[in-house]
Design a protein around this motif. Structure first.
Motif, PDB file in Angstrom:
ATOM      1  N   VAL A 169      19.436 -41.206 -87.876  1.00 46.38           N
ATOM      2  CA  VAL A 169      20.103 -41.370 -89.439  1.00 46.38           C
ATOM      3  C   VAL A 169      18.332 -42.277 -90.066  1.00 46.38           C
ATOM      4  O   VAL A 169      18.509 -43.110 -89.223  1.00 46.38           O
ATOM      5  CB  VAL A 169      21.313 -42.475 -89.798  1.00 46.38           C
ATOM      6  N   VAL A 170      18.498 -41.634 -91.100  1.00 47.41           N
ATOM      7  CA  VAL A 170      17.667 -41.546 -91.757  1.00 47.41           C
ATOM      8  C   VAL A 170      17.635 -43.052 -93.200  1.00 47.41           C
ATOM      9  O   VAL A 170      18.834 -42.646 -93.559  1.00 47.41           O
ATOM     10  CB  VAL A 170      16.486 -40.720 -92.420  1.00 47.41           C
ATOM     11  N   TYR A 187      33.211 -48.595 -97.209  1.00 47.93           N
ATOM     12  CA  TYR A 187      34.016 -47.894 -96.390  1.00 47.93           C
ATOM     13  C   TYR A 187      32.845 -47.853 -94.846  1.00 47.93           C
ATOM     14  O   TYR A 187      31.758 -47.876 -94.791  1.00 47.93           O
ATOM     15  CB  TYR A 187      34.176 -46.230 -96.563  1.00 47.93           C
ATOM     16  N   HIS A 191      32.107 -51.923 -92.014  1.00 48.84           N
ATOM     17  CA  HIS A 191      31.351 -52.163 -92.574  1.00 48.84           C
ATOM     18  C   HIS A 191      31.465 -52.462 -93.883  1.00 48.84           C
ATOM     19  O   HIS A 191      30.463 -52.718 -94.591  1.00 48.84           O
ATOM     20  CB  HIS A 191      30.050 -50.710 -92.291  1.00 48.84           C
ATOM     21  N   PRO A 198      19.596 -46.923 -98.391  1.00 51.03           N
ATOM     22  CA  PRO A 198      20.054 -45.609 -98.106  1.00 51.03           C
ATOM     23  C   PRO A 198      20.031 -44.954 -97.399  1.00 51.03           C
ATOM     24  O   PRO A 198      18.804 -44.698 -97.291  1.00 51.03           O
ATOM     25  CB  PRO A 198      19.327 -45.162 -99.840  1.00 51.03           C
ATOM     26  N   GLU A 215      20.235 -37.653 -99.487  1.00 44.92           N
ATOM     27  CA  GLU A 215      20.533 -38.518 -99.224  1.00 44.92           C
ATOM     28  C   GLU A 215      20.205 -39.684-100.992  1.00 44.92           C
ATOM     29  O   GLU A 215      21.261 -39.939-101.160  1.00 44.92           O
ATOM     30  CB  GLU A 215      20.290 -39.620 -97.992  1.00 44.92           C
ATOM     31  N   GLU A 219      23.356 -40.329-102.898  1.00 47.31           N
ATOM     32  CA  GLU A 219      23.985 -42.053-102.907  1.00 47.31           C
ATOM     33  C   GLU A 219      23.264 -42.552-104.915  1.00 47.31           C
ATOM     34  O   GLU A 219      24.463 -43.645-104.411  1.00 47.31           O
ATOM     35  CB  GLU A 219      23.623 -42.430-102.056  1.00 47.31           C
ATOM     36  N   MET A 242      23.203 -42.237 -82.241  1.00 48.42           N
ATOM     37  CA  MET A 242      22.439 -42.168 -83.064  1.00 48.42           C
ATOM     38  C   MET A 242      21.497 -43.534 -83.519  1.00 48.42           C
ATOM     39  O   MET A 242      21.869 -44.207 -82.894  1.00 48.42           O
ATOM     40  CB  MET A 242      23.261 -42.053 -85.086  1.00 48.42           C
ATOM     41  N   LEU A 280      23.949 -54.930 -92.323  1.00 48.94           N
ATOM     42  CA  LEU A 280      24.367 -54.324 -90.837  1.00 48.94           C
ATOM     43  C   LEU A 280      23.717 -54.612 -89.806  1.00 48.94           C
ATOM     44  O   LEU A 280      22.355 -54.959 -89.537  1.00 48.94           O
ATOM     45  CB  LEU A 280      24.667 -52.616 -91.411  1.00 48.94           C
ATOM     46  N   ALA A 282      22.315 -53.116 -86.994  1.00 47.68           N
ATOM     47  CA  ALA A 282      21.195 -52.125 -87.349  1.00 47.68           C
ATOM     48  C   ALA A 282      19.285 -52.374 -88.075  1.00 47.68           C
ATOM     49  O   ALA A 282      18.656 -52.441 -87.364  1.00 47.68           O
ATOM     50  CB  ALA A 282      20.971 -50.674 -87.296  1.00 47.68           C
TER      51      ALA A 282
HETATM   52  N1  LIG Z   1      22.947 -45.194 -94.862  1.00 48.78           N
HETATM   53  C1  LIG Z   1      22.638 -45.639 -93.898  1.00 48.78           C
HETATM   54  N2  LIG Z   1      23.448 -45.906 -92.689  1.00 48.78           N
HETATM   55  C2  LIG Z   1      23.423 -46.774 -91.185  1.00 48.78           C
HETATM   56  C3  LIG Z   1      22.578 -48.150 -91.802  1.00 48.78           C
HETATM   57  N3  LIG Z   1      22.088 -48.788 -90.871  1.00 48.78           N
HETATM   58  C4  LIG Z   1      23.403 -48.452 -90.211  1.00 48.78           C
HETATM   59  O1  LIG Z   1      24.612 -48.758 -88.945  1.00 48.78           O
HETATM   60  N4  LIG Z   1      23.284 -46.994 -90.652  1.00 48.78           N
HETATM   61  C5  LIG Z   1      25.261 -46.885 -89.476  1.00 48.78           C
HETATM   62  C6  LIG Z   1      26.551 -46.211 -90.696  1.00 48.78           C
HETATM   63  C7  LIG Z   1      26.734 -44.941 -90.510  1.00 48.78           C
HETATM   64  O2  LIG Z   1      27.503 -45.333 -89.127  1.00 48.78           O
HETATM   65  C8  LIG Z   1      25.902 -44.774 -90.000  1.00 48.78           C
HETATM   66  C9  LIG Z   1      24.881 -43.270 -90.877  1.00 48.78           C
HETATM   67  O3  LIG Z   1      25.192 -43.600 -92.089  1.00 48.78           O
HETATM   68  P1  LIG Z   1      26.827 -42.655 -93.133  1.00 48.78           P
HETATM   69  O4  LIG Z   1      27.867 -42.986 -93.163  1.00 48.78           O
HETATM   70  O5  LIG Z   1      24.957 -42.949 -94.709  1.00 48.78           O
HETATM   71  O6  LIG Z   1      26.048 -41.287 -93.042  1.00 48.78           O
HETATM   72  P2  LIG Z   1      26.176 -40.073 -94.043  1.00 48.78           P
HETATM   73  O7  LIG Z   1      26.291 -40.107 -95.146  1.00 48.78           O
HETATM   74  O8  LIG Z   1      25.822 -39.002 -93.038  1.00 48.78           O
HETATM   75  O9  LIG Z   1      27.790 -40.001 -93.417  1.00 48.78           O
HETATM   76  P3  LIG Z   1      29.522 -39.714 -94.028  1.00 48.78           P
HETATM   77  O10 LIG Z   1      29.312 -41.056 -95.349  1.00 48.78           O
HETATM   78  O11 LIG Z   1      28.916 -38.629 -94.821  1.00 48.78           O
HETATM   79  O12 LIG Z   1      30.797 -40.380 -93.826  1.00 48.78           O
HETATM   80  O13 LIG Z   1      24.577 -44.822 -89.845  1.00 48.78           O
HETATM   81  C10 LIG Z   1      21.400 -47.807 -93.303  1.00 48.78           C
HETATM   82  O14 LIG Z   1      20.752 -48.833 -93.291  1.00 48.78           O
HETATM   83  N5  LIG Z   1      21.676 -46.897 -93.674  1.00 48.78           N
END
Ligand SMILES: Nc1nc2c([nH]c(=O)n2[C@H]2C[C@H](O)[C@@H](COP(=O)(O)OP(=O)(O)OP(=O)(O)O)O2)c(=O)[nH]1
Length: 304
Positions: A169-170, A187, A191, A198, A215, A219, A242, A280, A282
């Motif tokens: 996850v970037v 959501y 969370h 972002p 992203e 976003e 991840m 969060l 992480a």
């Molecule tokens: N984008 C993002 N995700 C994070 C961070 N810290 C952290 O634990 N996460 C976790 C939350 C989610 O469980 C996971 C993936 O994030 P996400 O929901 O933004 O990924 P995505 O855009 O690919 O997925 P989606 O919204 O399409 O479901 O990483 C962060 O700083 N940025």
């Protein structure tokens, strides 16, 4: 002369072994280098994995009292028993540094200081991004610690190799006017209300830089350019398989101001406010590296 407990099976990749300043009875500083088959920031994460540090270098009990998070942060402390498993802790370990440049631990007894060890992950001269070296510097060489380094580095090697297979996850670290951009999730429920960078999952066939650009477009409705990586990887909990990997980014010249297109809110955060935000988990483990980025004063600019 070195009392280093060399076990060829686990130290087979040692490239350099050096004992510096042998003063009287015991080596004062030991330096060694170990090769690891995983990227630098993944190895840097494994080096600061709380349970790996505390079970191998700390109390040597099945379930030592573990400090806070999944990864260690500067300022964390943990109990250290210097004798056999089950012995009462005689020392306290303090984390002096735990980021992409080094994990540094200090050991103190009630009678005073009793050693310091520093593990520095470094990219090899060949420039291969899938490998790195861990440079170990051990000061005052406490004897009880020497046999434990072997098991610790082997555990780090295994963990880093496992973590290097994880889905990435970037996260984008966008700094403008000395402030970092954070966004508030709405959501899933677990969370909602917490803050993050972002970003999102890297899709198949996409590079990490491409993913962070996409992203930010989705976003924030803005165009960024990916710059260097920041901090260590952070494994995400909850069996997701991840890891979070942060890239510094800058807005390209003329790009729109970021908007919260998919999040509850955006906020520009100063260095002194970072710790107060409900991040969060992480992201919280990356705050030292984010603070260092803000305090460096060298704001990333669009190189074009
Ligand atoms: N984008 C993002 N995700 C994070 C961070 N810290 C952290 O634990 N996460 C976790 C939350 C989610 O469980 C996971 C993936 O994030 P996400 O929901 O933004 O990924 P995505 O855009 O690919 O997925 P989606 O919204 O399409 O479901 O990483 C962060 O700083 N940025």
């Amino acid at each position: 002369m070195s009392r280093w407990p060399v076990r060829p099976a686990t130290f087979f990749r040692t490239r350099v072994a050096r004992v510096v300043a042998v003063r009287g009875r015991m080596p004062v500083v030991l330096e060694r280098t170990f090769a690891m088959a995983a990227p630098l920031r993944t190895v840097a994460a494994a080096l600061r994995h709380t349970r790996t540090v505390t079970t191998n270098l700390g109390a040597v009990a099945e379930d030592p009292a573990v400090p806070v998070g999944e990864l260690l942060l500067a300022g964390d402390r943990f109990p250290v028993a210097t004798g056999a498993a089950g012995d009462a802790p005689a020392l306290e370990g303090t984390v002096c540094r735990a980021d992409e440049t080094a994990v540094e631990l200090r050991f103190d007894s009630s009678a005073g200081r009793s050693g310091r060890v520093r593990f520095e992950p470094r990219e090899p001269e060949s420039g291969a991004r899938s490998r790195c070296e861990v440079h170990l510097i051990l000061s005052e060489a406490p004897e009880w610690l020497l046999p434990r380094l072997d098991g610790y580095l082997e555990a780090v090697r295994e963990l880093a190799s496992k973590w290097s297979m994880r889905q990435i996850v970037v996260g984008a670290a966008l700094v403008e006017d000395g402030m970092l951009l954070a966004q508030q999730r709405h959501y899933p429920a677990v969370h909602a209300g917490r803050w993050e960078l972002p970003g999102g999952r890297v899709e198949p066939g996409e590079s990490e830089s491409e993913a962070v650009v996409r992203e930010c477009r989705e976003e924030l409705g803005t165009e960024v350019r990916a710059l260097e990586r920041l901090g260590t990887d952070v494994p995400l909990l909850g069996g997701s398989g991840m890891s979070l990997r942060v890239l510094a980014v800058c807005r390209v010249a003329g790009a729109r101001l970021p908007l919260p297109l998919e999040h509850r809110a955006l906020r520009w955060v100063g260095g002194s406010e970072l710790a107060g935000l409900p991040w969060l988990e992480a992201d919280r483990l990356l705050l030292d590296s984010l603070r260092a980025l803000l305090s460096s004063g060298s704001e990333p600019q669009d190189p074009k």
